[in-house]
Design an enzyme around this catalytic site. Structure first.
Site, short mmCIF file in Angstrom:
data_model
loop_
_atom_site.label_atom_id
_atom_site.label_comp_id
_atom_site.label_asym_id
_atom_site.label_seq_id
_atom_site.Cartn_x
_atom_site.Cartn_y
_atom_site.Cartn_z
N HIS A 36 -7.39 4.48 4.98
CA HIS A 36 -6.79 3.39 4.20
C HIS A 36 -5.29 3.64 4.10
O HIS A 36 -4.85 4.78 3.86
CB HIS A 36 -7.41 3.33 2.80
N GLU A 46 -3.09 3.08 1.88
CA GLU A 46 -2.61 3.68 0.62
C GLU A 46 -2.83 5.19 0.62
O GLU A 46 -1.97 5.96 0.18
CB GLU A 46 -3.33 3.05 -0.59
N HIS A 72 0.81 -1.22 0.00
CA HIS A 72 0.00 0.00 0.00
C HIS A 72 0.85 1.27 0.00
O HIS A 72 0.34 2.35 -0.28
CB HIS A 72 -0.92 0.01 1.22
N CYS A 107 -5.92 1.21 -10.92
CA CYS A 107 -4.96 0.31 -11.57
C CYS A 107 -5.67 -0.65 -12.54
O CYS A 107 -6.87 -0.88 -12.45
CB CYS A 107 -4.16 -0.46 -10.52
N ASN A 146 -10.42 -3.27 -2.81
CA ASN A 146 -10.86 -3.69 -4.16
C ASN A 146 -11.85 -4.85 -4.09
O ASN A 146 -12.74 -4.95 -4.91
CB ASN A 146 -9.65 -4.00 -5.05
N CYS A 184 3.41 -1.19 -4.30
CA CYS A 184 3.03 -1.47 -5.69
C CYS A 184 3.56 -0.35 -6.59
O CYS A 184 3.37 0.84 -6.27
CB CYS A 184 1.51 -1.56 -5.81
N SER A 195 -6.01 -9.29 -3.94
CA SER A 195 -5.12 -9.80 -2.89
C SER A 195 -5.48 -11.22 -2.45
O SER A 195 -4.94 -11.73 -1.46
CB SER A 195 -5.14 -8.85 -1.68
#
Length: 312
Positions: A129, A131, A79, A199, A229, A101, A271
């Site tokens: 979150h 990220e 993240h 993404c 996600n 990532c 994931s």
């Protein structure tokens, strides 16, 4: 007893993306090369099955670097992390392997450049979150979080303000479009990312659910509660009018979900490993015989290389 026509229909693509694959491989490679324990800041990816498997191999998951002994090896999760976390790691003399990532790193670079160029940056994402915390933590000021259309409505900037926006990579494409449309309508001069930040894997999995949902009576999403996600996949199926449930273990399946349902659709968040998806398929078949049918879809061939410092 179900008839022969009863099916489990598998979405394509589903499961691991290149960024998740890379992150897990970094932890495994570090364990193999240096031995246990290897510390990981935050869950390497948001999947209970993956985290538990790595824990049995000797990975220790921590939320704060203060929990890590000085000089130890630490992997940053997929993240991403803030600059403050990087400074803290350096000050503690920790040996770092970065599993962020590459698509998240791309957003980090965009944010830093835009703030240096005098832009105020709006980040579309979910508060709390990791990220989002990592991306917003790339700069000390000049970035604001947008979670909803209501947040857009509250925004007010002087006329000469240079504005730009980025997005969390794992959001719903449809949900983000509404906010992006509202931003561009309110601030016609706002700068969009050169490439959409959501993404490729998030987009592909959502497109696969859109294709699958009209063909099934219920959708099972393989994913953990913390997985953004995976949650978006479940919400998307429900928006398309199909009952949807998210599970990260075969024993979470409930027999009554499948009563009167001839076609069961199954997908997996980015994931979630395929081994877990197959275990859940097997459990659904135990609840009543069903043939497995895979749908056509995008074949992903993206691969992200491991850090040179780990493979040299």
């Amino acid at each position: 007893m179900n008839s022969d026509s009863d099916q489990i229909i598998l979405a394509q693509p589903r499961g691991f993306c290149a960024g998740v694959d890379r992150a897990i491989n970094i932890v495994n490679e570090a364990l193999q090369r240096f031995g246990a324990p290897i510390y990981v800041r935050h869950e390497i990816v948001h999947n209970v099955y993956v985290v538990e498997e790595l824990r049995t191999k000797g990975a220790i998951f921590v939320e704060e670097l203060a929990e890590v002994p000085k000089g130890a090896i630490v992997v940053f999760s997929a993240h991403g992390v803030s600059q403050e976390v990087r400074r803290d790691a350096a000050a503690r003399g920790l040996q770092i392997y970065d599993a962020t990532c590459p698509l998240v790193s791309k957003v980090h670079v965009e944010v830093v450049k835009m703030c240096k160029d005098g832009f105020t940056v709006l980040m579309i994402g979910h508060a709390g979150h990791p990220e989002v915390e990592g991306t917003m933590g790339q700069v000390n000021a000049g970035i604001f979080l947008i979670e909803s259309l209501a947040d857009v409505a509250k925004l007010s900037f002087p006329a000469q303000t240079k504005l730009a926006f980025v997005t969390q990579t794992t959001l719903s494409v449809d949900e983000t479009k509404e906010i992006v449309d509202a931003l561009t309508q309110k601030f016609p001069q706002i700068i969009k990312p050169r490439k959409q930040d959501i993404c490729y894997a998030t987009q592909n999995r959502q497109d696969a659910v859109k294709f699958m949902a009209p063909q099934v009576d219920v959708v099972i999403v393989v994913g953990s509660k913390m997985s953004s996600n995976s949650n978006r996949l479940r919400e998307l199926a429900e928006k398309l009018g199909v009952p949807a449930y998210m599970v990260d273990s075969p024993d979470q399946l409930q027999a009554d979900w499948f009563v009167g349902k001839k076609r069961v659709g199954l997908t997996a968040g980015a994931s979630a490993p395929e081994t877990l998806a197959q275990a859940i398929v097997q459990r659904i078949q135990e609840l009543g015989p069903r043939k497995v049918h895979s749908l056509p879809g995008v074949v992903e061939d993206t691969v992200f290389s491991l850090p040179k410092s780990l493979v040299d």
